[in-house]
Design an enzyme around this catalytic site. Structure first.
Site, short mmCIF file in Angstrom:
data_model
loop_
_atom_site.label_atom_id
_atom_site.label_comp_id
_atom_site.label_asym_id
_atom_site.label_seq_id
_atom_site.Cartn_x
_atom_site.Cartn_y
_atom_site.Cartn_z
N HIS A 108 -4.08 -1.41 0.47
CA HIS A 108 -4.72 -1.13 1.75
C HIS A 108 -3.72 -0.71 2.83
O HIS A 108 -4.11 -0.15 3.86
CB HIS A 108 -5.55 -2.33 2.22
CG HIS A 108 -4.76 -3.49 2.71
ND1 HIS A 108 -4.49 -4.61 1.94
CD2 HIS A 108 -4.17 -3.73 3.91
CE1 HIS A 108 -3.78 -5.48 2.65
NE2 HIS A 108 -3.57 -4.96 3.84
N ASP A 138 -5.27 -4.91 -5.34
CA ASP A 138 -4.84 -4.40 -4.03
C ASP A 138 -3.33 -4.17 -4.01
O ASP A 138 -2.65 -4.47 -3.04
CB ASP A 138 -5.25 -5.36 -2.91
CG ASP A 138 -5.03 -4.75 -1.52
OD1 ASP A 138 -5.12 -3.52 -1.40
OD2 ASP A 138 -4.73 -5.51 -0.57
N SER A 212 1.15 -7.87 5.23
CA SER A 212 0.60 -7.43 3.95
C SER A 212 1.62 -6.61 3.17
O SER A 212 2.24 -5.69 3.70
CB SER A 212 -0.66 -6.58 4.16
OG SER A 212 -1.68 -7.36 4.74
#
Length: 355
Positions: A108, A138, A212
């Site tokens: 993402h 992810d 992230s």
């Protein structure tokens, strides 16, 4: 009485001797014995008795050079701005896994990016090339054209346990490299079968926008996971704190290797739904067989109890799904099972799971 008086005399003499020896050690340093004497150090330097403060600085210094900032830019043209192209930037982190420039991050972070910029901690900037990605975990692999890059410390057989102290390194809110600390609250599986929150490492280290794709390390500086996300749910009124997730190292490494080799993650597929079988027989019971699937072609039926796949005795449905997912498509497996308490076996050809 004479014996008592004699003992009292001896004790007094020893006491005076000890006091005199300490005084001489303090006043005449030349008399102190060479080498490290803990007693001498304690007597002459009483402040050294204090313990050093607990610090994770050494672990961070080992891992932090391999944690990079990632800026992904997307160019959009919208009527709102008169058709003029507008650039939006997404912030994230990444981990250098190989010195030749392979970097793991979250999908993402770079999703639909037109330009990827990688910023190293020494200030060097490189354009990043997307090698491939895996939506279920992810994860994405990008590569920069550089060599001899700092690599995060890794252990092939790394395992994490609930209660382990962990440190999350990333670039939250573009504040610069930041370290947060917590413990692992729960652990997940490391296989390639369909993923969920239950397969990730759950922790209470703070994860914010920009963290992230960064590194989750242990107190030795070894990579234990790739930071992924905070826990979210539809009820926004709940104030949820201390629940974050990371992809376990072993799973992340498997995904990275497949992306480098194939440009994507290739998973095997059997075509069943099942539940764990809780009796004297370890295995799992078939609850459904997908039409035109390898399982149907192999004659597997609802109610069959599978207890071995290939050379692997089965202990749970999750273990079985991982074995199947990690089997190369078009490979043949021997499946052993019970049908109405009668042991039988069949051959099944695993096919690739459609993405």
């Amino acid at each position: 009485m004479k014996l008592l008086a004699f003992l009292k005399y001896v004790v007094n003499a020893l006491s005076y001797g000890i006091v005199l020896a300490i005084a001489l050690l303090l006043l005449v340093p030349e008399l102190r014995p060479s080498g490290n004497s803990s007693l001498t150090n304690l007597l002459t330097n009483p402040n050294q008795a204090e313990q050093k403060p607990l610090s994770f600085a050494q672990a961070v210094s080992k891992a932090s050079p391999a944690v990079v900032n990632i800026y992904s830019e997307k160019i959009e043209t919208t009527p709102r701005y008169g058709g003029q192209p507008q650039t939006s930037t997404r912030l994230g982190s990444g981990v250098i896994m190989e010195s030749q420039g392979y970097i793991l991050t979250n999908y993402h972070v770079i999703q639909q990016a037109d330009l990827i910029i990688v910023l190293l901690q020494n200030g060097q900037r490189y354009p990043g090339e997307l090698i491939g990605y895996d939506i279920p975990t992810d994860l994405a692999v990008i590569k920069v054209n550089a060599s001899n890059l700092p690599v995060i410390p890794q252990q092939v057989n790394q395992q994490s346990f609930a209660g382990d102290i962990v440190l999350a390194i990333g670039n939250p809110l573009n504040l610069g490299q930041t370290v947060t600390q917590g413990i692992i609250s729960a652990t997940g599986r490391n296989g390639l079968s369909n993923t969920s929150y239950l397969q990730f490492l759950q922790m209470d280290a703070a994860i914010n926008d920009g963290n992230s794709g960064g590194a989750l390390i242990n107190t030795n500086g070894t990579l234990v996971g790739i930071n992924s996300a905070k826990f979210t749910q539809t009820n926004i009124q709940l104030n949820i704190q201390g629940i974050s997730f990371a992809v376990p190292y072993q799973l992340a490494y498997k995904v990275m290797q497949q992306i480098i080799e194939n440009g994507k993650v290739v998973r095997g597929w059997l075509g069943i739904s099942a539940r764990d079988y809780y009796t004297d027989v370890k295995g799992f019971a078939i609850e459904g067989v997908t039409e035109n699937s390898p399982a149907q072609a192999a004659g597997i039926r609802v109610g069959d109890v599978i207890y071995q796949i290939g050379e692997h005795p089965i202990t749970s449905i999750s273990q079985a799904l991982d074995i199947i997912a990690e089997t190369t498509p078009n490979s043949e497996l021997t499946i052993k099972m019970y049908r109405q308490s009668r042991p039988i076996q069949t051959q099944v050809t695993i096919v690739e799971l459609a993405n």
